[in-house]
Design a protein around this motif. Structure first.
Motif, PDB file in Angstrom:
ATOM      1  N   VAL A 102       9.983   7.348 -21.535  1.00 53.76           N
ATOM      2  CA  VAL A 102       9.972   6.080 -21.037  1.00 53.76           C
ATOM      3  C   VAL A 102       9.886   5.067 -22.249  1.00 53.76           C
ATOM      4  O   VAL A 102       9.007   5.046 -22.968  1.00 53.76           O
ATOM      5  CB  VAL A 102       9.248   5.693 -19.917  1.00 53.76           C
ATOM      6  CG1 VAL A 102       9.312   4.267 -19.437  1.00 53.76           C
ATOM      7  CG2 VAL A 102       9.122   6.813 -18.844  1.00 53.76           C
ATOM      8  N   ALA A 103      11.077   4.375 -22.562  1.00 53.43           N
ATOM      9  CA  ALA A 103      11.149   3.153 -23.492  1.00 53.43           C
ATOM     10  C   ALA A 103      10.995   1.846 -22.812  1.00 53.43           C
ATOM     11  O   ALA A 103      11.846   1.465 -22.070  1.00 53.43           O
ATOM     12  CB  ALA A 103      11.892   3.383 -24.590  1.00 53.43           C
ATOM     13  N   VAL A 104       9.896   0.919 -23.276  1.00 52.36           N
ATOM     14  CA  VAL A 104       9.674  -0.413 -22.587  1.00 52.36           C
ATOM     15  C   VAL A 104      10.048  -1.461 -23.510  1.00 52.36           C
ATOM     16  O   VAL A 104       9.763  -1.395 -24.604  1.00 52.36           O
ATOM     17  CB  VAL A 104       8.139  -0.449 -22.137  1.00 52.36           C
ATOM     18  CG1 VAL A 104       8.185  -1.859 -21.445  1.00 52.36           C
ATOM     19  CG2 VAL A 104       7.971   0.566 -21.114  1.00 52.36           C
ATOM     20  N   VAL A 105      10.868  -2.449 -23.061  1.00 50.70           N
ATOM     21  CA  VAL A 105      11.096  -3.703 -23.805  1.00 50.70           C
ATOM     22  C   VAL A 105       9.742  -4.550 -23.452  1.00 50.70           C
ATOM     23  O   VAL A 105       9.521  -5.042 -22.324  1.00 50.70           O
ATOM     24  CB  VAL A 105      12.372  -4.465 -23.211  1.00 50.70           C
ATOM     25  CG1 VAL A 105      12.166  -5.971 -23.821  1.00 50.70           C
ATOM     26  CG2 VAL A 105      13.548  -3.954 -23.466  1.00 50.70           C
ATOM     27  N   GLY A 106       9.036  -4.598 -24.696  1.00 51.80           N
ATOM     28  CA  GLY A 106       7.760  -5.530 -24.562  1.00 51.80           C
ATOM     29  C   GLY A 106       7.713  -6.929 -24.828  1.00 51.80           C
ATOM     30  O   GLY A 106       8.759  -7.476 -24.859  1.00 51.80           O
ATOM     31  N   GLY A 107       6.633  -7.480 -24.920  1.00 55.32           N
ATOM     32  CA  GLY A 107       6.371  -8.870 -25.075  1.00 55.32           C
ATOM     33  C   GLY A 107       5.754  -8.875 -26.552  1.00 55.32           C
ATOM     34  O   GLY A 107       5.375  -8.025 -27.219  1.00 55.32           O
ATOM     35  N   ALA A 108       6.023 -10.438 -26.994  1.00 54.17           N
ATOM     36  CA  ALA A 108       5.353 -10.568 -28.435  1.00 54.17           C
ATOM     37  C   ALA A 108       3.765 -11.201 -28.362  1.00 54.17           C
ATOM     38  O   ALA A 108       3.160 -11.237 -29.372  1.00 54.17           O
ATOM     39  CB  ALA A 108       6.120 -11.485 -29.170  1.00 54.17           C
ATOM     40  N   GLY A 109       3.384 -11.677 -27.194  1.00 49.15           N
ATOM     41  CA  GLY A 109       2.125 -12.385 -27.137  1.00 49.15           C
ATOM     42  C   GLY A 109       0.881 -11.639 -27.393  1.00 49.15           C
ATOM     43  O   GLY A 109       0.001 -12.284 -27.897  1.00 49.15           O
TER      44      GLY A 109
END
Length: 214
Positions: A102-109
């Protein structure tokens, strides 16, 4: 490679679908609406609810990798608990569908800045309207780091990601915010998609966070 992509109609999801299809991969583009996110061969649309494990299991069956560009709720309410609940159900569905990666588009915060390693979302000037979403993504990353039965990966963009040009260039990092010589942290959504699909093809950086920026 067969890729099942959730959140396929969003800004980043559409570009990932297009980039993967451009390279000849078979993309099943999943969204609640079932709308086809891009024209052309290689992409088929499917309507499914990421928060319904049985629907997720059916959507991912036979995939080599499941990619997620799901985003927290943006209706003004606190997104943390709903986002966690959706991902709990989503990952249960992935397991039930027999897919391990599973590959997830994450956040930068949650990327760190400065010598003290302060999270970007805790620095002065971080937009208040994005803090809830940043916290929701930080919760997700923390939860993924406890997962041992899936080959997960979490790919954080630069501090600023927006539609732009596809140059095919980018840099990779880890948990620290990547910046250029002027201190800016940016990436086009198109080049983020290039990096994300490169990651899918490479199969590396498993069970950890990777960051992408110019």
């Amino acid at each position: 490679m067969k890729i099942t992509l959730f959140g396929a109609t969003g800004m980043v999801g559409r570009r990932i679908a297009a980039e993967a299809a451009r390279r000849g991969h078979d993309v099943v583009a999943v969204s609640r609406s079932g709308v086809l996110p891009v024209d052309g061969p290689g992409v088929t649309a499917l309507a499914a609810d990421a928060g319904a494990p049985e629907q997720v299991a059916g959507a991912v069956a036979g995939a080599d990798v499941v990619a997620s560009a799901l985003v927290p709720p943006r209706d003004g309410t606190d997104p943390r608990a709903p986002f966690t609940a959706v991902y709990d159900a989503f990952l249960d569905g992935v397991r039930a569908g027999g897919v391990r990666r599973v590959a997830v588009v994450g956040g930068a915060g949650s990327l760190t800045v400065g010598e003290r390693g302060t999270a970007l979302m805790d620095t002065p000037g971080f937009p208040a309207e994005y803090r809830g979403e940043a916290l929701a993504h930080a919760d997700l990353l923390a939860a993924l780091r406890t997962v041992t039965d899936l080959d997960w990966s979490y790919v954080s963009p630069a501090a600023v990601i927006a539609p732009g040009a596809r140059t095919g260039t980018y840099r990779l990092g880890g948990d620290t915010l990547l910046t250029d010589a002027d201190g800016n942290s940016t990436i086009s959504a198109e080049d983020y998609a290039v990096a994300f699909v490169d990651h899918l093809e490479g199969g590396d950086h498993l069970r950890r966070r990777t960051s992408v920026a110019y």
